[in-house]
Design an enzyme around this catalytic site. Sequence first.
Site, short mmCIF file in Angstrom:
data_model
loop_
_atom_site.label_atom_id
_atom_site.label_comp_id
_atom_site.label_asym_id
_atom_site.label_seq_id
_atom_site.Cartn_x
_atom_site.Cartn_y
_atom_site.Cartn_z
N HIS A 67 42.30 47.45 26.75
CA HIS A 67 42.01 46.23 27.36
C HIS A 67 40.45 45.65 27.40
O HIS A 67 40.34 44.48 26.93
CB HIS A 67 42.48 46.19 28.68
CG HIS A 67 42.26 45.04 29.66
ND1 HIS A 67 43.46 44.07 29.96
CD2 HIS A 67 41.37 44.25 30.23
CE1 HIS A 67 43.01 43.05 30.55
NE2 HIS A 67 41.77 43.18 30.70
N GLU A 68 39.73 46.40 27.46
CA GLU A 68 38.15 46.00 27.42
C GLU A 68 37.67 45.61 26.00
O GLU A 68 36.97 44.92 25.82
CB GLU A 68 37.19 47.11 28.16
CG GLU A 68 37.52 47.42 29.50
CD GLU A 68 37.70 46.04 30.53
OE1 GLU A 68 36.96 45.00 30.27
OE2 GLU A 68 38.52 45.90 31.32
N HIS A 71 38.73 42.32 25.06
CA HIS A 71 37.62 41.33 25.36
C HIS A 71 36.34 41.39 24.52
O HIS A 71 35.78 40.40 23.98
CB HIS A 71 36.99 41.47 26.90
CG HIS A 71 38.05 41.34 28.04
ND1 HIS A 71 38.67 40.33 28.15
CD2 HIS A 71 38.69 42.24 28.92
CE1 HIS A 71 39.37 40.16 29.30
NE2 HIS A 71 39.18 41.35 29.79
#
Length: 156
Positions: A67-68, A71
Amino acid sequence: MTDEKLYELVCSVSKEVFRKDFRHEAYFNKRLRTTGGRYMLRTHHIEVNPLVLEKHGMEELIGVIKHELCHYHLHIEGKGYKHRDADFRELLKRTNSPRFCSTLVERNRRVSRNRYTYQCAKCSLAYNRKIRLNTRKYRCGKCLGDLVLVTSKKLK
């Protein structure tokens, strides 16, 4: 798991899933409370909550890292990296990354939200309030009758 091991894991996940290098730092941050991890815009570092590994295991940790990294890679490429951006949502789906992490902190739920119950002396309409009212100052909104305190609950 140490910060060095976490960094190696982030690099390997980045290579395998995104086919791109991770060129910044990744480390655990014990001060994170409610979130699984965060991507720092200015430094491009990734911070991960150690509770993710402790409470939910390696699979959840890899999900947070993916998920990170979504980003991270979108921000580096100048694309939409925020949760509401279409680029971000599309990359989450393509990489099979979770949108949210599992809960880390159990929240205390109150048994009853209302502490005080008032009733109109004229029309018997009930009012539930968290904060005590001055019954000389406030009246019934329906018929302008006097309010009377019926129950008062003490919460823990």
